[in-house]
Design a protein around this motif. Structure first.
Motif, PDB file in Angstrom:
ATOM      1  N   UNK A  13      11.232   1.415   9.964  1.00 19.88           N
ATOM      2  CA  UNK A  13      12.381   0.913   9.471  1.00 19.88           C
ATOM      3  C   UNK A  13      12.279  -0.058   8.358  1.00 19.88           C
ATOM      4  N   UNK A  14      11.069  -0.811   8.521  1.00 19.66           N
ATOM      5  CA  UNK A  14      10.702  -2.072   7.539  1.00 19.66           C
ATOM      6  C   UNK A  14       9.713  -1.860   6.780  1.00 19.66           C
ATOM      7  N   UNK A  15       9.457  -1.249   5.592  1.00 22.34           N
ATOM      8  CA  UNK A  15       8.312  -1.154   4.846  1.00 22.34           C
ATOM      9  C   UNK A  15       8.710  -1.028   3.295  1.00 22.34           C
ATOM     10  N   UNK A  16       7.484  -0.689   2.668  1.00 21.74           N
ATOM     11  CA  UNK A  16       7.461  -0.472   1.259  1.00 21.74           C
ATOM     12  C   UNK A  16       7.016   0.717   0.750  1.00 21.74           C
ATOM     13  N   UNK A  17       7.360   1.605   0.091  1.00 21.61           N
ATOM     14  CA  UNK A  17       6.829   2.796  -0.170  1.00 21.61           C
ATOM     15  C   UNK A  17       6.618   3.196  -1.696  1.00 21.61           C
ATOM     16  N   UNK A  18       5.627   3.590  -1.980  1.00 22.05           N
ATOM     17  CA  UNK A  18       5.633   4.239  -3.603  1.00 22.05           C
ATOM     18  C   UNK A  18       5.210   5.510  -3.517  1.00 22.05           C
ATOM     19  N   UNK A  19       6.003   6.244  -4.436  1.00 21.28           N
ATOM     20  CA  UNK A  19       5.844   7.716  -4.685  1.00 21.28           C
ATOM     21  C   UNK A  19       5.373   7.805  -6.009  1.00 21.28           C
ATOM     22  N   UNK A  20       4.528   8.960  -6.137  1.00 18.22           N
ATOM     23  CA  UNK A  20       4.123   9.524  -7.459  1.00 18.22           C
ATOM     24  C   UNK A  20       5.323  10.489  -8.241  1.00 18.22           C
ATOM     25  N   UNK A  21       6.338  10.698  -7.696  1.00 12.68           N
ATOM     26  CA  UNK A  21       7.327  11.565  -8.266  1.00 12.68           C
ATOM     27  C   UNK A  21       7.933  10.593  -9.557  1.00 12.68           C
ATOM     28  N   UNK A  22       7.756  11.153 -10.776  1.00 12.13           N
ATOM     29  CA  UNK A  22       8.019  10.624 -11.979  1.00 12.13           C
ATOM     30  C   UNK A  22       8.883  11.501 -12.975  1.00 12.13           C
ATOM     31  N   UNK A  23       9.564  10.940 -14.046  1.00 12.65           N
ATOM     32  CA  UNK A  23       9.921  11.869 -14.991  1.00 12.65           C
ATOM     33  C   UNK A  23       8.979  12.433 -16.015  1.00 12.65           C
ATOM     34  N   UNK A  24       7.823  12.109 -15.670  1.00 11.03           N
ATOM     35  CA  UNK A  24       6.689  12.942 -16.702  1.00 11.03           C
ATOM     36  C   UNK A  24       5.493  13.317 -15.763  1.00 11.03           C
ATOM     37  N   UNK A  25       4.680  14.246 -16.205  1.00 13.91           N
ATOM     38  CA  UNK A  25       3.629  14.647 -15.481  1.00 13.91           C
ATOM     39  C   UNK A  25       2.443  13.931 -15.894  1.00 13.91           C
ATOM     40  N   UNK A  26       1.353  13.969 -15.198  1.00 13.86           N
ATOM     41  CA  UNK A  26       0.029  13.378 -15.443  1.00 13.86           C
ATOM     42  C   UNK A  26       0.042  12.223 -16.207  1.00 13.86           C
ATOM     43  N   UNK A  27       0.892  11.145 -15.825  1.00 18.20           N
ATOM     44  CA  UNK A  27       0.468   9.787 -15.841  1.00 18.20           C
ATOM     45  C   UNK A  27      -0.012   9.105 -14.581  1.00 18.20           C
ATOM     46  N   UNK A  28      -0.438   8.129 -14.705  1.00 14.74           N
ATOM     47  CA  UNK A  28      -0.984   7.390 -13.720  1.00 14.74           C
ATOM     48  C   UNK A  28      -0.450   6.514 -13.019  1.00 14.74           C
ATOM     49  N   UNK A  29      -0.141   6.661 -11.752  1.00 15.06           N
ATOM     50  CA  UNK A  29       0.586   5.431 -10.754  1.00 15.06           C
ATOM     51  C   UNK A  29      -0.448   4.615  -9.881  1.00 15.06           C
ATOM     52  N   UNK A  30      -0.484   3.306  -9.873  1.00 18.50           N
ATOM     53  CA  UNK A  30      -1.427   2.603  -9.135  1.00 18.50           C
ATOM     54  C   UNK A  30      -0.958   2.000  -8.002  1.00 18.50           C
ATOM     55  N   UNK A  31      -1.455   1.633  -6.807  1.00 19.00           N
ATOM     56  CA  UNK A  31      -1.056   0.994  -5.664  1.00 19.00           C
ATOM     57  C   UNK A  31      -2.210  -0.166  -5.395  1.00 19.00           C
ATOM     58  N   UNK A  32      -1.462  -1.346  -5.327  1.00 16.67           N
ATOM     59  CA  UNK A  32      -2.306  -2.363  -4.883  1.00 16.67           C
ATOM     60  C   UNK A  32      -1.832  -3.069  -3.465  1.00 16.67           C
ATOM     61  N   UNK A  33      -1.566  -4.529  -3.526  1.00 14.53           N
ATOM     62  CA  UNK A  33      -1.165  -5.129  -2.463  1.00 14.53           C
ATOM     63  C   UNK A  33       0.597  -5.361  -2.590  1.00 14.53           C
ATOM     64  N   UNK A  34       0.905  -5.605  -1.500  1.00 18.92           N
ATOM     65  CA  UNK A  34       2.449  -6.129  -1.138  1.00 18.92           C
ATOM     66  C   UNK A  34       2.274  -7.515  -0.406  1.00 18.92           C
TER      67      UNK A  34
END
Length: 1006
Positions: free
Chosen positions: A346-367
């Protein structure tokens, strides 16, 4: 006749030089113009003496050209003022030149060109499709505020390593209970930044903004044990990205170490729909609390502009869209959130790849969660160190001791919280190139710190529409602002005041988008005008405006965006700091700066603006059914800003021990809500308009208990925020916080220790020996608790445990008759450290009286109808008996209605209270309240000793150290209990529960 001849000779002289371009007119005429210019601004501006350097008559052009000294350009010119000046100069000139055009030039500019807001050739605008961060969970958008704007600002200096002395130290002296390196933080972090964010802006800082000393890093390479990074694979799986990323592989970073070059990052492809891929960062926290959340990622050519981040916290979840086309490779701030201790989903950070556009790059690093302590380690460089008492042979500065060069000095960290450190260290930790944070290549951290801030602005904006050809983070910065308070001193009690600095003479005097650098003067004028106007209106009519300097200060010159360097006041000057240590003053100044920025940006983009409202008041909560409450409040009119009118509100709710939710918009100032029995609900309200959101109201709470013994009304009468007690005498003066430390707003991050040097004549000799105002350093790493405005819930917890339901109200609602006290058998009045308080030299009436006349009348009527009252506060006696002119009505109210007398203030230093024998046998116990500065509760340094004022009134508690009466109880037609110490400052829940249960049992007894 002789007079006419002299006048004719003057005219002939003027005519004779009419075709010349660089000769002075008659001295007498120039002196008359100079006298006018000086008298025109006398008493309004402290800009020095204006001289007229030349007066040239250009007959062919039919123009009179007057050139004045540069300090004439320090005047804030308006169209009206320009007209007045030209008309007045024309009247000074001989009548034969009445038809000539007059031009007054200063700083190489005709004064009409210095009018703020006049048409520039180009305004400073950025092209922004999507901002760096968009807060999706905010229930409003600011159409006439600062939405999609990016503001870079910094709060002066910071703790730094002085190589020449081989030590970490402040960049300014410890004086008047603070140091500039921390003092400016007390405006920027609690006030200015939230105001700008409430208007919709993205605010960027080159220093750590979280005062939380715990830090947890969760990263795909290495998470702080036992925190967890994990991935959930969807239609598009996660994979290792090509290039460098963040990794926390070291406990210390030295030289030009860059943690953003030590690791890897993850990436996937965006999808508009389908099974989403998720990255999750789950921290393990050693204590519950409020933490800043930062994310990092990699910006790539095909990066998405709407990466979806979700922060799960005690108040629910908050979502953000982050434009990963900018800001990659550093820490990007999302917000502050309450987290529980330990590690849970219940205490976390989340990143999704759902976007308004297809086939763009989403990157994840540190928090990064929390602020932590500094991890940049420094040591003496090759130039060696100097003796603090040794000068060079020419007495020009410290002498290098060559014999010490061979000492194997070790790297050392500051040992201070990261938020106290200078920008130079945060920028290294945050991944910026060493060309940004160390212009000296590691030789001089002092110069690196102040130089890094301006260079940081340019690196932020590099690649954006401001600087499309430069390397950087592609963040389109709209303005930069440097906040300082180093404006000099006086030997008397006069005020130094406010100075604004900008710089135009750089290159071709334009920015990269061809906007004139004179827009920086517009920014300076707008902000300085707002500050001085508001201070004069609310606190000090004699506040000095020192003009605007067009000078080459590094922080004003370097940024390639409109920039102001503010010297708000002098932190070395006692008269200034009598205002400057008060949170009310800080709020007003910060609001003025925000208003100036808002008006400047509206001017650049040619758009209307609306100023966010002031906080609401007259807040109250009452039961309207077994499981329903009604909330009501009132908007507050802003006498200084006509646009700051509320047209909607946001209601925030906290259920039980959770945190406040993201809020809902309410169109009325009244609402009814469902409540589950047995759960404490808490509420706060903000005012809303097209310009943004106000600061929050106080927090009120309510709980309906099954099989209740009755309903208690908790009244919050503790509104005070103020600076410490001060005094003024001929030879000594200063701040005396052992008597009254004042009350910080929420908390104090700038207090370093008590003042110990009160002699006015004691001169500054060194920052370690600053003379008058010198202060101790035993609190400079601490965050000091202040007024949380959240005490009804704390009292309510104990009331509920005693078997009673409760609702709560502000004291304004009670005093105005909005709340009917007769509906409740017991009223619990929280007075905390409420007391009448002036600011500065006390031009305006004191605020925060414990018992205003309206409240006295309401309580008197309530008691006369058999109502029972519990009052607790540190100044329940002092404020009526020993706070200026004594009012007989005040004393009669205390003695004849509440049944107590004041004996003395400052009644205890140990903070211990014990019960004593009385007819009320249900009252017993031993208690401790917070009597020293701490992070948990505001301090009670001067509790009151009060005594019975009626034969039916008895002492029930005494201070343990001296047996002075600490609390009394009266039983007659009604009952009262008055305590000289605040209940909410007791050191444990168990103590509060015990005391409240005893008093409620007394109130219900026959």
């Amino acid at each position: 006749m002789k007079k006419n001849i002299c006048h004719s000779l003057i005219l002939l002289l003027l005519v004779s030089i009419g075709s010349l371009t660089a000769q002075n007119g008659p001295l007498a005429t120039r002196q008359s113009i100079a006298r006018f210019l000086n008298s025109h601004v006398s008493g309004e501006l402290a800009i020095g003496k204006i001289t007229v350097d030349s007066l040239t008559i250009l007959d062919k052009a039919k123009k009179v050209r007057v050139v004045a000294s540069v300090n004439c350009s320090y005047i804030p010119f308006t169209q009206q003022r320009v007209q007045v000046v030209y008309d007045s100069i024309r009247n000074i000139l001989p009548s034969s030149y009445a038809s000539y055009k007059v031009e007054l030039v200063t700083d190489n500019q005709p004064i009409e060109n210095l009018v703020t807001g006049q048409s520039r050739k180009y305004t400073f605008r950025n092209k922004v499709d999507k901002p760096l961060v968009t807060a999706l969970s905010k229930p409003f958008k600011t159409e006439k505020g600062l939405r999609n704007k990016h503001i870079a600002l910094w709060q002066s200096h910071g703790y730094y390593f002085e190589q020449k002395l081989n030590r970490w130290e402040w960049q300014r002296a410890r004086i008047f209970q603070t140091v500039e390196d921390l003092y400016t933080q007390s405006y920027v972090l609690p006030f200015l930044v939230p105001m700008l964010e409430n208007a919709g802006a993205n605010v960027l800082l080159p220093r750590e903004r979280d005062t939380q000393t715990l830090e947890v890093i969760v990263d795909n390479d290495k998470a702080t044990h036992p925190s967890v990074y994990k991935e959930i694979q969807g239609d598009k799986p996660w994979s290792v990205g090509f290039g460098k990323g963040f990794a926390m592989l070291k406990d210390q970073y030295v030289e030009t170490d860059n943690p953003f070059q030590d690791g890897t990052f993850r990436q996937t492809v965006t999808r508009k729909k389908g099974k989403e891929s998720l990255a999750e960062w789950i921290p393990s926290l050693s204590k519950a609390g409020k933490y800043a959340v930062y994310v990092s990622y990699k910006t790539l050519p095909e990066s998405t502009e709407d990466a979806l981040y979700t922060v799960y916290h005690k108040g629910g979840k908050s979502q953000f869209r982050v434009n990963q086309q900018m800001g990659g490779g550093t820490w990007i701030y999302l917000g502050h959130f309450m987290f529980d201790q330990g590690m849970n989903e219940s205490c976390k950070v989340q990143l999704s790849n759902l976007s308004s556009k297809n086939n763009r790059i989403v990157t994840a690093d540190g928090v990064k969660i929390g602020g932590g302590y500094g991890t940049i380690a420094r040591k003496v460089n090759n130039s060696g160190i100097v003796s603090e008492n040794t000068k060079s042979s020419d007495n020009s500065g410290p002498k290098v001791l060559q014999s010490q060069l061979s000492i194997p000095y070790q790297y050392e960290v500051s040992g201070y919280p990261r938020f106290t450190e200078g920008a130079r260290y945060w920028l290294q930790y945050a991944g910026f190139p060493d060309t940004v944070y160390t212009q000296s290549k590691g030789v001089n951290d002092y110069t690196d710190d102040y130089k890094s801030r301006g260079v940081w602005v340019n690196y932020l904006s590099g690649g954006s529409s401001v600087a499309p050809k430069e390397k950087g983070l592609n963040i389109p910065v709209d303005l930069a602002f440097a906040f300082h308070t180093d404006a000099g001193t006086t030997l008397n009690d006069s005020i130094i005041g406010t100075l604004g600095i900008f710089f135009t003479k750089e290159g071709d005097e334009t920015f990269g988008n061809k906007a004139s650098r004179y827009v920086s003067r517009d920014l300076t004028d707008l902000i300085q005008t707002e500050i001085v106007k508001d201070i004069r209106s609310l606190y000090e009519p004699a506040w000095s405006r020192r003009g605007m300097w067009n000078q080459s200060y590094f922080e004003a010159r370097t940024p390639r965006v409109p920039t102001m360097l503010l010297e708000l006041l002098s932190h070395q000057n006692f008269a200034d700091m009598r205002y400057g240590l008060d949170p009310r003053f800080r709020f007003t100044v910060s609001r003025a700066i925000y208003k100036g920025m808002l008006k400047f940006i509206a001017l650049q983009y040619n758009q209307p603006f609306v100023v966010q409202p002031l906080p609401v008041d007259h807040f109250s909560v009452r039961f309207t059914g077994a499981e329903e409450v009604e909330l009501g409040w009132q908007a507050v009119r802003d006498s200084l800003e006509p646009t700051a009118v509320a047209n909607k509100y946001i209601l925030y709710t906290r259920k039980g021990n959770a945190d406040f939710d993201n809020g809902v918009v309410v169109t009325s100032n009244k609402i009814r809500l469902h409540q589950e029995p047995g759960i404490i609900y808490s509420y706060k309200v903000t005012a809303l308009n097209e310009g943004g959101e106000s600061f929050p109201s106080e927090v009120l709470s309510a709980c309906r208990v099954k099989d209740e013994k009755g309903v208690v009304l908790v009244v919050n009468g503790f509104d005070r925020v103020s600076g410490p007690a001060d005094f003024v005498a001929d030879s000594i003066a200063g701040f005396y916080d052992p008597k009254d430390h004042g009350v910080p707003y929420l908390n104090d991050i700038s207090f370093i220790g008590s003042q110990y040097e009160f002699r006015r004549s004691k001169p500054w000799t060194d920052d370690d020996a600053p003379g008058f105002g010198a202060s101790r350093a035993n609190y400079e790493t601490k965050v000091i608790a202040g007024n949380s405005f959240d005490y009804p819930a704390l009292h309510g917890q104990s009331i509920v445990k005693a078997g009673y339901s409760f609702v709560s109200s502000s004291d304004e609602s009670v005093g105005s008759g909005k709340v009917n006290l007769t509906e409740y058998p017991v009223v619990d009045l929280i007075l905390g450290k409420e007391r009448q308080t002036n600011m500065g030299r006390g031009v305006f009436d004191a605020q925060f009286k414990t018992f205003p006349a309206e409240l006295q009348q309401t309580i008197t009527a309530y008691c006369n109808q058999g109502g029972n009252v519990l009052v607790s506060g540190a100044y329940v006696g002092t404020d009526l008996w020993d706070n200026g002119e004594v009012n007989v009505q005040d004393l009669d109210f205390a003695k004849k209605v509440l049944k107590y007398n004041w004996r003395t203030g400052q009644a205890s230093v140990t903070g211990e209270v014990k019960s004593v024998q009385s007819p009320f046998r249900m009252i017993s116990g031993h208690y401790e309240f917070y009597n020293e500065l701490n992070e948990h509760s505001y301090v009670v340094e001067s509790p009151d000793a009060i005594e019975p004022a009626d034969p039916a009134c008895f002492t029930i508690y005494r201070y343990s150290e001296n047996n002075l009466s600490a609390g009394v109880a009266y039983k007659g037609r009604y009952k009262t209990c008055v305590l000289g110490f605040p209940i909410e400052t007791l050191k444990s829940d168990e103590q509060r529960d015990k005391l409240m249960a005893d008093i409620l049992l007394f109130m219900s007894s026959k």
